[in-house]
Design an enzyme around this catalytic site. Structure first.
Site: not given
Ligand code: 6PG
Length: 472
Positions: A13, A131, A185, A193, A448
């Site tokens: 939770l 997400s 995911k 990123y 190579r």
């Molecule tokens: C989401 C984000 C979530 C989180 C990441 C951040 O989709 O809601 O991606 O999963 O913000 O884990 O990842 P880092 O800490 O690796 O930047």
């Protein structure tokens, strides 16, 4: 009306678990919530209100007894050992046919391992990415479930009710067998990123190159968000720049340390791309720059002895801003292209049976990488089109062609001013390499074979060949 047994039980939770549980309960499902921390259970008891059927408990046996059979238990606990610990604790209390859904950011290989171990015990197991952060969990996330399809059908009404919606379509679908959900995911986060890094490079160029302050930057991103760049990450960027620090009265962004750490899902994407030999250079550059950002002391020491061009920006500011906007748009297309190319190969390699149109569809709402561009990506994969790479889609490639000069201009300017832009450079390099009918890789074959007798292939005859290079 209080139902006899809860439709679903949720373990963990914390912020995500509590919010997701409230979301599910808003849709008239009865939910049980478990956490060993009585503070969290008490807080939920106070928050749930009279109209929601939420039953927070701190005893695991009581939690299990609250669930309707066959039971559905969802985990929202930190990835890694905590997931195994919870599975070990709950499994002896479950019956054959019960279902466990792991909704954390678990590594897909862990999901496969857990699924195999649980099926021996006749417990169904699904890995599901979520997400959208705290807000998404509460008001509609993008959900990425994978695993046995019969297990998905059982929870489909709950997931469809809780997920975000775009044009009335829920941002959830059964993605594929085994660890498909957690794989998708992971790629979502790799793309996250890449885009986050590209945006930060536009910030660097506007701040260091053009000298824009936080207010001006907020206005630029706000304007960009009203164009085809629109999306959650651009929207929050504009809001970040208009946030002032209560303590100092300065823009908060200027008070935040320039080091970006990670939980590692982007790094997993890069590893996986190397493993499956799918190029993802923009994502790789993003991971590399997170690692480089935390070397602050080394950067400061290097700055003392290694000087760059130190040139002021001498071009037309508005023209450069326009180029930057278009370059970011291409960078985003390229980042999605790399992520989707990896998904395509992974689907073949792991037999996930992914439908890439469906992936684009469920990413249009609720998730961190949602953007209008996903509508075009969805169309690119529409009607079962089997594209090896999004750069082969006629609409997206036309956009890249039309705007490529802006990307070149941005990369040139970054080189000229000595402002780092590795994700833009990687994106441009990717586009140029992908549109190269010929690459100088024949020389690598020859080298190579010269130093290691690794053989080479010829353009005119099939087979492998070796040359005694040192004999004249
Ligand atoms: C989401 C984000 C979530 C989180 C990441 C951040 O989709 O809601 O991606 O999963 O913000 O884990 O990842 P880092 O800490 O690796 O930047």
């Amino acid at each position: 009306m209080i139902k006899e047994g809860c439709d679903i039980g949720l373990i963990g939770l914390g912020v995500m678990g509590r919010n997701f549980l409230m979301n599910v309960a808003d849709h008239a499902f009865a939910v049980a919530g478990f956490d060993v921390d009585s503070g969290k259970a008490d807080a939920l008891e106070k928050e749930k209100g009279a109209e929601r059927d939420i039953r927070p408990v701190t005893a695991i046996r009581e939690f299990v007894s609250l669930l309707r059979r066959p039971r559905t238990v969802m985990l929202l606990v930190p990835a890694g050992n905590p997931v195994d610990a919870v599975i070990d604790e709950i499994t002896p209390l479950l019956d054959p046919g019960d279902l466990i859904i792991d909704s954390g950011n678990s590594h897909f290989r862990d999901t496969d391992r857990r699924g195999k171990a649980l099926i021996e015990k006749k417990i169904l197991f699904m890995g599901m990415g979520i997400s959208g952060g705290e807000y998404g969990a509460r008001h509609g996330p993008s959900l990425m479930p994978g695993g046995p399809v019969n297990a998905y059908e059982r929870v489909k009404p709950i997931l469809e009710a809780a997920a975000a919606r775009v044009d009335k379509e829920p941002c959830v679908t059964h993605l594929g067998a085994g660890s498909a959900g957690h794989y998708v995911k992971m790629i979502h986060n790799g793309i996250e990123y890449g885009i986050v890094q590209l945006i930060s490079e536009t910030y660097g160029m506007m701040k260091q190159g053009l000298g824009l302050d936080a207010d001006m930057l907020g206005a630029v991103y706000d304007e960009w968000n009203r164009t085809k760049l629109d999306g959650y990450l651009i929207e929050i960027t504009s809001k970040i720049f208009s946030h002032y620090d209560e303590k100092t009265g300065k823009p908060l962004i200027d008070m935040i340390l320039d080091e970006a750490r990670q939980k590692g899902t982007g790094m997993w994407t890069s590893w996986e791309a190397m493993e499956l030999q799918v190029p993802t250079p923009t994502i790789d550059a993003a991971v590399m720059m997170r690692n480089l950002s935390v070397l602050k002391a080394q950067r400061e020491a290097t700055a003392e002895i290694l000087h760059g061009p130190d040139q002021p920006f001498a071009g037309n500011r508005d023209a450069f801003l326009s180029a930057l906007k278009n370059a970011l748009y291409i960078g985003m297309i390229v980042t999605y292209a790399q992520g989707f190319a990896l998904l395509k190969e992974a689907s073949r390699h792991y037999d996930y049976g992914l439908n890439l149109e469906a992936v684009a569809r469920i990413w249009r709402g609720g998730c961190i990488i949602r953007t209008g561009l996903l509508e075009d990506i969805r169309s690119a994969y529409g009607e079962g089109k089997d594209l090896p790479n999004l750069l082969l889609d006629s609409c997206l490639s036309r956009e890249v062609m039309a705007l490529q000069e802006d990307l070149r201009h941005v990369v040139r300017t970054s080189v000229h001013l000595g402002i780092p832009a590795p994700a833009f450079m990687a994106s441009l390099g990717y586009v140029d390499a992908m549109r190269s009918k010929w690459l100088p890789a024949n020389l690598i074959q020859a080298q190579r074979d010269y130093f290691g007798a690794h053989t080479y292939e010829r353009i005119d005859i099939r087979g492998t060949f070796h040359t005694q290079w040192q004999q004249r």
